[in-house]
Enzyme design. Structure first.
Site, PDB file in Angstrom:
ATOM      1  N   THR A  89      -4.836  -6.435  18.772  1.00 45.55           N
ATOM      2  CA  THR A  89      -4.624  -5.857  17.474  1.00 45.55           C
ATOM      3  C   THR A  89      -3.784  -7.580  16.879  1.00 45.55           C
ATOM      4  O   THR A  89      -3.209  -8.096  17.152  1.00 45.55           O
ATOM      5  CB  THR A  89      -4.026  -5.108  17.409  1.00 45.55           C
ATOM      6  OG1 THR A  89      -3.300  -5.104  15.106  1.00 45.55           O
ATOM      7  CG2 THR A  89      -3.095  -5.052  17.402  1.00 45.55           C
ATOM      8  N   ASN A 142      -1.789  -6.515  14.576  1.00 48.26           N
ATOM      9  CA  ASN A 142      -0.655  -5.841  13.715  1.00 48.26           C
ATOM     10  C   ASN A 142       0.385  -5.410  14.088  1.00 48.26           C
ATOM     11  O   ASN A 142       0.596  -4.975  15.431  1.00 48.26           O
ATOM     12  CB  ASN A 142      -1.997  -4.596  12.664  1.00 48.26           C
ATOM     13  CG  ASN A 142      -0.570  -3.818  12.233  1.00 48.26           C
ATOM     14  OD1 ASN A 142       0.840  -3.808  12.218  1.00 48.26           O
ATOM     15  ND2 ASN A 142      -1.383  -2.776  11.908  1.00 48.26           N
ATOM     16  N   HIS A 164       3.380  -3.927  13.601  1.00 47.20           N
ATOM     17  CA  HIS A 164       3.376  -2.674  13.534  1.00 47.20           C
ATOM     18  C   HIS A 164       2.568  -1.866  14.933  1.00 47.20           C
ATOM     19  O   HIS A 164       3.139  -1.024  15.237  1.00 47.20           O
ATOM     20  CB  HIS A 164       3.473  -1.900  12.003  1.00 47.20           C
ATOM     21  CG  HIS A 164       4.252  -2.837  10.856  1.00 47.20           C
ATOM     22  ND1 HIS A 164       5.543  -2.845  11.182  1.00 47.20           N
ATOM     23  CD2 HIS A 164       3.822  -3.745  10.606  1.00 47.20           C
ATOM     24  CE1 HIS A 164       5.426  -3.965  10.075  1.00 47.20           C
ATOM     25  NE2 HIS A 164       4.578  -4.446   9.613  1.00 47.20           N
ATOM     26  N   LYS A 165       1.186  -1.501  14.492  1.00 52.15           N
ATOM     27  CA  LYS A 165       1.001  -0.875  15.352  1.00 52.15           C
ATOM     28  C   LYS A 165       1.018  -1.100  17.058  1.00 52.15           C
ATOM     29  O   LYS A 165       1.413  -0.335  17.821  1.00 52.15           O
ATOM     30  CB  LYS A 165      -0.804  -1.525  16.025  1.00 52.15           C
ATOM     31  CG  LYS A 165      -1.297  -0.020  15.381  1.00 52.15           C
ATOM     32  CD  LYS A 165      -2.640  -0.569  14.718  1.00 52.15           C
ATOM     33  CE  LYS A 165      -3.563  -0.238  14.676  1.00 52.15           C
ATOM     34  NZ  LYS A 165      -5.499  -0.418  14.920  1.00 52.15           N
ATOM     35  N   ASP A 212      -9.809   1.606  17.089  1.00 52.02           N
ATOM     36  CA  ASP A 212     -10.743   1.820  15.811  1.00 52.02           C
ATOM     37  C   ASP A 212     -10.661   2.880  15.352  1.00 52.02           C
ATOM     38  O   ASP A 212     -10.757   3.847  15.894  1.00 52.02           O
ATOM     39  CB  ASP A 212     -11.970   1.044  15.960  1.00 52.02           C
ATOM     40  CG  ASP A 212     -12.483   0.964  14.705  1.00 52.02           C
ATOM     41  OD1 ASP A 212     -11.832   0.240  13.342  1.00 52.02           O
ATOM     42  OD2 ASP A 212     -14.027   0.788  14.045  1.00 52.02           O
ATOM     43  N   THR A 213     -10.146   3.255  14.026  1.00 52.16           N
ATOM     44  CA  THR A 213     -10.239   4.439  13.116  1.00 52.16           C
ATOM     45  C   THR A 213     -10.855   5.209  11.846  1.00 52.16           C
ATOM     46  O   THR A 213     -11.000   3.896  11.039  1.00 52.16           O
ATOM     47  CB  THR A 213      -8.513   4.978  13.066  1.00 52.16           C
ATOM     48  OG1 THR A 213      -7.826   5.080  14.084  1.00 52.16           O
ATOM     49  CG2 THR A 213      -8.268   6.054  11.780  1.00 52.16           C
ATOM     50  N   PHE A 243       0.365   5.936   4.942  1.00 48.06           N
ATOM     51  CA  PHE A 243      -0.166   4.453   4.270  1.00 48.06           C
ATOM     52  C   PHE A 243      -2.095   5.274   4.654  1.00 48.06           C
ATOM     53  O   PHE A 243      -1.825   6.698   4.465  1.00 48.06           O
ATOM     54  CB  PHE A 243      -0.403   3.319   5.180  1.00 48.06           C
ATOM     55  CG  PHE A 243      -1.191   3.726   6.789  1.00 48.06           C
ATOM     56  CD1 PHE A 243       0.006   4.275   7.765  1.00 48.06           C
ATOM     57  CD2 PHE A 243      -1.878   2.807   7.259  1.00 48.06           C
ATOM     58  CE1 PHE A 243      -1.434   4.360   8.929  1.00 48.06           C
ATOM     59  CE2 PHE A 243      -2.969   3.135   8.752  1.00 48.06           C
ATOM     60  CZ  PHE A 243      -1.976   4.056   9.009  1.00 48.06           C
ATOM     61  N   TYR A 287      -5.165   6.439   3.922  1.00 44.08           N
ATOM     62  CA  TYR A 287      -5.528   7.783   2.807  1.00 44.08           C
ATOM     63  C   TYR A 287      -4.481   9.458   2.842  1.00 44.08           C
ATOM     64  O   TYR A 287      -4.903  10.746   3.135  1.00 44.08           O
ATOM     65  CB  TYR A 287      -6.868   9.101   3.368  1.00 44.08           C
ATOM     66  CG  TYR A 287      -8.243   8.161   3.545  1.00 44.08           C
ATOM     67  CD1 TYR A 287      -8.457   7.839   2.543  1.00 44.08           C
ATOM     68  CD2 TYR A 287      -8.825   6.959   4.227  1.00 44.08           C
ATOM     69  CE1 TYR A 287      -9.835   7.221   2.260  1.00 44.08           C
ATOM     70  CE2 TYR A 287      -9.048   6.190   4.081  1.00 44.08           C
ATOM     71  CZ  TYR A 287     -10.008   5.830   2.763  1.00 44.08           C
ATOM     72  OH  TYR A 287     -11.004   4.795   2.534  1.00 44.08           O
ATOM     73  N   HIS A 314      -4.679  11.756  15.118  1.00 43.68           N
ATOM     74  CA  HIS A 314      -6.107  11.127  15.539  1.00 43.68           C
ATOM     75  C   HIS A 314      -4.534   9.695  16.996  1.00 43.68           C
ATOM     76  O   HIS A 314      -4.820   9.995  17.421  1.00 43.68           O
ATOM     77  CB  HIS A 314      -6.165  10.524  14.566  1.00 43.68           C
ATOM     78  CG  HIS A 314      -5.742   9.360  13.749  1.00 43.68           C
ATOM     79  ND1 HIS A 314      -4.525  10.662  12.873  1.00 43.68           N
ATOM     80  CD2 HIS A 314      -5.726   8.806  13.348  1.00 43.68           C
ATOM     81  CE1 HIS A 314      -4.878   9.061  11.537  1.00 43.68           C
ATOM     82  NE2 HIS A 314      -5.385   8.458  11.959  1.00 43.68           N
TER      83      HIS A 314
HETATM   84  P1  IMP Z   1      -7.699   0.670  11.755  1.00 40.35           P
HETATM   85  O1  IMP Z   1      -8.787   0.685  12.261  1.00 40.35           O
HETATM   86  O2  IMP Z   1      -6.868   1.420  12.222  1.00 40.35           O
HETATM   87  O3  IMP Z   1      -7.597   0.101  10.672  1.00 40.35           O
HETATM   88  O4  IMP Z   1      -7.919   1.852  10.407  1.00 40.35           O
HETATM   89  C1  IMP Z   1      -9.044   1.965   9.386  1.00 40.35           C
HETATM   90  C2  IMP Z   1      -8.631   2.879   8.172  1.00 40.35           C
HETATM   91  O5  IMP Z   1      -9.197   3.744   8.316  1.00 40.35           O
HETATM   92  C3  IMP Z   1      -7.737   2.585   7.701  1.00 40.35           C
HETATM   93  O6  IMP Z   1      -7.486   1.122   7.314  1.00 40.35           O
HETATM   94  C4  IMP Z   1      -7.106   3.138   6.966  1.00 40.35           C
HETATM   95  O7  IMP Z   1      -7.571   3.392   5.624  1.00 40.35           O
HETATM   96  C5  IMP Z   1      -6.868   4.063   7.650  1.00 40.35           C
HETATM   97  N1  IMP Z   1      -6.685   4.623   8.288  1.00 40.35           N
HETATM   98  C6  IMP Z   1      -6.068   4.602   9.559  1.00 40.35           C
HETATM   99  N2  IMP Z   1      -5.161   5.492  10.135  1.00 40.35           N
HETATM  100  C7  IMP Z   1      -4.448   6.369   9.530  1.00 40.35           C
HETATM  101  C8  IMP Z   1      -4.111   7.558   9.233  1.00 40.35           C
HETATM  102  O8  IMP Z   1      -2.809   7.399   9.612  1.00 40.35           O
HETATM  103  N3  IMP Z   1      -3.565   6.966   8.332  1.00 40.35           N
HETATM  104  C9  IMP Z   1      -4.339   7.319   6.514  1.00 40.35           C
HETATM  105  N4  IMP Z   1      -5.216   6.266   6.768  1.00 40.35           N
HETATM  106  C10 IMP Z   1      -5.683   6.377   8.315  1.00 40.35           C
END
Ligand code: IMP
Length: 202
Positions: free
Chosen positions: A7, A9, A11-12, A68-69, A156, A158, A184
Site C-alpha cells: 500500500t 497509504n 495511515h493504513k 481491497d475494500t 471517511f 461512505y 470489515h
Molecule cells: P480501499 O480498497 O481500502 O482503498 O477502499 C476503497 C474505497 O472503499 C474507499 O475509497 C472508500 O470509498 C470505500 N471504503 C473503504 N473502507 C471504508 C470504510 O471503512 N468506510 C467508508 N468507506 C470505505
C-alpha cells in the site's frame, strides 16, 4: 518475520501494524523506496488484491499482502463494489478525496432513490503471498444499512451513510476505536492474523 504491505497509504500501514501486533513487522513500500503506482485493474475485490500482491511479490520475492475494500449494496446488485473509490469519477474531477467521497455518497443516494431495500455490506479482501509464492485470501464483512441523511463527522468514504447492523449510529458517528472493533477491515485482518499466528504454510 517481515511482511511487505503493498500500500502507498501510511495511515493504513499504521492501523494494520497495530492490529497485527509486534510479532510481524510490516515493511512499507516507502521503506523499500518503491514509488510506482500498483496496478488495480480487475473487476473483483479478490482480483485487485491479488493483482497488487503479485505485482509486489514479483519485484521483491518476499512475503507480502495487499487489501481491497468495497461497499456492496443489495438493491444495486453489489455496486459500487470494486468501484467504490471512483464511483462518481476520477479523483482529478474532484480535487480532493473529501470532495470525491461527498460526490460518491450523492450518487449512491440518488441510485437508491425509490428502492425499498437499503441493506448493504462493506467487504475487505486480503491477498497474502508467502515466501514460496503460495497465495491465500482472507475476507472480512460488516453488514448494515444505508441511511438517507448523512450523519457524523468521523471516518471517511461512505461512513456517514452506513449504519452497521445492531447499532443506531453510523460509522461516522462512532469513535474510531469502536469502528475498528467491528469493521470489515478489522475482521479481515483478524482472520489474516489468526492464520499467521498458527504459523501454517509460512
Ligand atoms: P480501499 O480498497 O481500502 O482503498 O477502499 C476503497 C474505497 O472503499 C474507499 O475509497 C472508500 O470509498 C470505500 N471504503 C473503504 N473502507 C471504508 C470504510 O471503512 N468506510 C467508508 N468507506 C470505505
Amino acid at each position: 518475520m517481515d511482511i511487505i504491505f503493498a500500500t502507498q497509504n501510511p495511515h493504513k500501514l499504521q492501523e494494520i501494524q497495530a492490529l497485527l501486533g509486534e510479532s510481524f513487522k510490516l515493511v512499507s513500500l516507502k521503506d523499500l523506496d518503491f514509488k510506482e503506482d500498483i496496478p488495480e485493474n480487475q473487476e473483483t475485490l479478490e482480483g485487485n488484491a491479488l493483482e497488487k500482491a503479485r505485482f509486489i511479490f514479483k519485484r521483491f520475492k518476499k512475503a507480502c499482502f495487499a487489501d481491497d475494500t468495497g461497499l456492496e449494496v443489495k438493491a444495486l446488485h453489489g455496486a459500487p463494489g470494486v468501484y467504490s473509490a471512483r464511483y462518481a469519477g476520477p479523483l482529478s474531477d474532484f480535487g480532493t478525496e473529501q470532495n470525491r467521497s461527498a460526490a460518491n455518497i450523492r450518487k449512491l443516494l440518488s441510485e437508491l432513490n425509490g428502492k425499498k431495500d437499503y441493506s448493504a455490506q462493506f467487504r475487505t479482501v486480503i491477498a497474502f503471498i508467502n515466501e514460496e509464492g503460495r497465495e491465500h485470501l482472507f475476507e472480512g464483512i460488516v453488514k448494515g444499512t444505508i441511511i438517507q441523511d448523512l450523519r457524523g463527522q468521523g471516518g471517511f468514504g461512505y461512513d456517514p451513510v452506513f449504519a452497521p447492523e445492531g447499532f443506531d449510529l453510523t460509522f461516522a458517528e462512532m469513535p474510531l476505536s469502536e469502528k475498528n472493533k467491528i469493521s470489515h477491515r478489522a475482521r479481515a485482518f483478524h482472520n489474516f492474523r489468526e492464520f499467521l499466528f498458527k504459523g501454517n504454510n509460512l
